[in-house]
Design a protein around this motif. Structure first.
Motif, mmCIF file in Angstrom:
data_model
loop_
_atom_site.group_PDB
_atom_site.id
_atom_site.type_symbol
_atom_site.label_atom_id
_atom_site.label_comp_id
_atom_site.label_asym_id
_atom_site.label_seq_id
_atom_site.Cartn_x
_atom_site.Cartn_y
_atom_site.Cartn_z
ATOM 1 N N GLU A 14 0.831 -1.189 0.179
ATOM 2 C CA GLU A 14 0.122 0.012 0.020
ATOM 3 C C GLU A 14 0.919 1.346 -0.058
ATOM 4 O O GLU A 14 1.742 1.433 0.832
ATOM 5 C CB GLU A 14 -0.995 -0.223 1.294
ATOM 6 C CG GLU A 14 -1.683 -1.136 1.405
ATOM 7 C CD GLU A 14 -2.354 -1.288 2.916
ATOM 8 O OE1 GLU A 14 -2.128 -2.472 3.468
ATOM 9 O OE2 GLU A 14 -2.973 -0.286 3.112
ATOM 10 N N ARG A 51 0.593 5.796 -0.517
ATOM 11 C CA ARG A 51 -0.352 6.796 -0.578
ATOM 12 C C ARG A 51 0.198 8.329 -0.997
ATOM 13 O O ARG A 51 1.553 8.619 -0.634
ATOM 14 C CB ARG A 51 -0.791 7.241 0.689
ATOM 15 C CG ARG A 51 -2.174 8.443 0.708
ATOM 16 C CD ARG A 51 -2.812 8.777 2.146
ATOM 17 N NE ARG A 51 -3.104 7.736 2.938
ATOM 18 C CZ ARG A 51 -4.337 7.547 2.632
ATOM 19 N NH1 ARG A 51 -5.233 8.204 1.926
ATOM 20 N NH2 ARG A 51 -4.992 6.600 3.535
ATOM 21 N N ARG A 71 -4.914 6.583 -2.888
ATOM 22 C CA ARG A 71 -4.394 5.483 -2.393
ATOM 23 C C ARG A 71 -3.883 4.500 -3.285
ATOM 24 O O ARG A 71 -4.695 4.400 -4.180
ATOM 25 C CB ARG A 71 -5.355 4.763 -1.119
ATOM 26 C CG ARG A 71 -5.594 5.705 -0.153
ATOM 27 C CD ARG A 71 -6.807 4.718 0.655
ATOM 28 N NE ARG A 71 -6.166 3.629 1.358
ATOM 29 C CZ ARG A 71 -6.779 2.735 2.115
ATOM 30 N NH1 ARG A 71 -8.228 3.080 2.294
ATOM 31 N NH2 ARG A 71 -6.148 1.750 2.703
ATOM 32 N N ASN A 126 -8.026 12.137 -3.526
ATOM 33 C CA ASN A 126 -8.086 11.686 -1.989
ATOM 34 C C ASN A 126 -9.460 10.949 -1.630
ATOM 35 O O ASN A 126 -9.837 10.650 -0.630
ATOM 36 C CB ASN A 126 -8.376 12.915 -1.018
ATOM 37 C CG ASN A 126 -9.285 13.975 -1.696
ATOM 38 O OD1 ASN A 126 -9.379 14.302 -2.810
ATOM 39 N ND2 ASN A 126 -9.877 14.486 -0.582
ATOM 40 N N VAL A 173 -9.172 4.919 -4.828
ATOM 41 C CA VAL A 173 -8.245 3.805 -4.503
ATOM 42 C C VAL A 173 -7.905 3.176 -5.788
ATOM 43 O O VAL A 173 -8.782 2.911 -6.543
ATOM 44 C CB VAL A 173 -8.672 2.721 -3.548
ATOM 45 C CG1 VAL A 173 -7.612 1.697 -3.507
ATOM 46 C CG2 VAL A 173 -8.866 3.289 -2.261
#
Length: 462
Positions: free
Chosen positions: A18, A20, A26, A200, A203
């Motif tokens: 993962e 960001r 993400r 924001n 994903v």
């Protein structure tokens, strides 16, 4: 930010990392070098539950508008570029999200990332009255073809409206109403895009034959400069009592080929152990030709031509157990309903057998593994668990959680939820033929109408 890709217990060796970006996007990466392809999946945290009364259908409308051109890719260019590069693509809308996805040959991955970033960052530059009107008409035609003009087409919409009360965020379905689609203005669409189509609120998952370092560099290059947006309001509260408290019922008389009994039962929220238990229960009861309802209604009694029971998993509201039975011959719905209630009561009292548990869990395991075995399916699941539950890693262990459910838990959720006072029911009755008006001419007209309807359905499928 990121972390090392270490396989978790129960993940079958699958891994994901993962990351960001500074603008809030993400990013989830999962390497799979089995075949030279890569899947790109982008989930926006917006669905029909975010819409307000009088403006339903905007999330679905935007699913279409996103394919109508951006600053650098006019018209139908997104489709043309992906398909010209040997890839496939699409987008879908649900109550809880809107997603866009491409599967590409590995060497064309950068193209897919650039295309997704271009429309996230510059769609408003190309959004005008012409594209708005064009896609408004496309969505309205989709509604006609999939809902209004097919047998049982409005069942999902009607049952949803019964199961979730007026004012509830899940009361209306993503397709939206004709009136609201007509009322939506270009400024409504622009405001909707600014609010929800921001990095924001998204994903991005990339799965397949990828080099993580190079892939992250592309993501930063194309998505990193897109500004975030802080105007989004959280969706309205979707919580409801565990049990409806009474049966809600509607009878529909339409031109349908057979009588039908459909029902929606209120079930636990997705992401809970109780929801997994409910999934196993419904698989035993109505998941395929080895299920109890199929064996009882179709094989033994021969009162139905089809009988299914499945779950619509929802995270922001109670999930729904979806019963669908089509009767055979002149069988009346009350006979079907009595048999269904008898089977549900017996299941609640006795629970599943060991053999039924093994078969149902194996069936659900196969379905999950089928999803995770493809790069596109895994990318979608990683996005789903990231958006709805905050942790994409949960996608890799979901199979094990289903297998951990016990027979006692399955029986308990069935006894608590699969009750007559916890369901919305639709009964379909065919329009009775007026035999007194029968003639060769009327029979000929009916034949022509049926032929036209078949032609229209075939065209829609293409």
């Amino acid at each position: 930010m990121g972390h090392t890709a270490t396989a978790q217990a129960g993940s079958g060796g699958l891994t994901a990392t993962e990351h960001r970006l500074a603008n809030g996007l993400r990013v989830v990466l999962s390497e799979d070098h089995l075949t030279p392809v890569a899947a790109v999946c982008l989930w926006y945290d917006v669905g029909s539950r975010h819409e307000v009364k009088g403006r339903t259908g905007l999330a679905h409308l935007f699913e279409h508008l996103m394919f109508q051109g951006s600053a650098s890719v006019p018209g139908n260019g997104h489709f043309e570029l992906v398909q010209g590069a040997g890839g496939s693509l699409n987008g879908t809308t649900s109550f809880e999200r809107t997603n866009y996805f491409e599967t590409m040959p590995t060497h064309q991955l950068e193209l897919a990332l650039w295309l997704e970033a271009d429309r996230m960052g510059s769609l408003l530059a190309a959004l005008d009255d012409e594209s708005m009107e064009n896609q408004r008409d496309v969505v309205k035609n989709e509604r006609r073809q999939r809902y209004d003009n097919v047998p049982y087409g409005t069942a999902f919409e009607k049952l949803t409206a019964l199961a979730y009360p007026e004012g509830h965020p899940y009361h209306h379905t993503p397709i939206g109403s004709m009136a609201d689609l007509d009322a939506a203005s270009l400024e409504d669409a622009r405001t909707f895009f600014r609010t929800y189509y921001a990095p924001n609120n998204a994903v991005l998952s990339i799965v397949g034959d990828i080099d993580p370092e190079r892939t992250l560099a592309w993501v930063e290059k194309y998505f990193g400069s897109i500004p975030s947006h802080d105007g989004k309001q959280p969706p309205r509260d979707g919580s409801l009592p565990e049990v409806i408290g009474r049966e809600l019922r509607e009878e529909i008389v339409e031109e349908v080929p057979a009588r039908a009994l459909m029902a929606a039962y209120r079930l636990p929220h997705d992401g809970t152990r109780e929801c997994d238990a409910a999934d196993v229960a419904l698989t035993v009861l109505g998941g395929g030709e080895s299920s109890r309802l199929h064996n009882r209604l179709v094989r033994r009694d021969q009162t139905a031509v089809a009988a299914g029971f499945g779950i619509l998993r929802l995270a922001g509201a109670p999930s729904l157990g979806w019963l669908d039975v089509k009767t055979s011959g002149g069988v009346e719905v009350p006979d079907i309903e009595a048999a269904v209630d008898e089977e549900l009561a017996r299941f609640a009292a006795e629970g599943p057998t060991a053999e039924e548990m093994e078969r149902a869990q194996a069936q659900l395991e196969r379905e999950w593994l089928d999803r995770l075995s493809t790069v596109a399916g895994r990318a979608d699941e990683l996005c789903r668990f990231a958006v709805l539950f905050g942790d994409p890693q949960l996608a890799l262990t979901a199979v094990q959680r289903v297998l951990d459910v016990t027979a006692e838990e399955v029986q308990a959720v069935a006894a608590a939820r699969l009750r007559p006072d916890n369901r919305a029911v639709l009964v379909y009755e065919p329009i009775a033929a007026d035999e007194s008006d029968e003639s060769d001419e009327s029979a000929e007209s009916a034949e022509s109408a049926e032929s036209a309807e078949n032609d229209e359905n075939e065209g829609a499928e293409q």
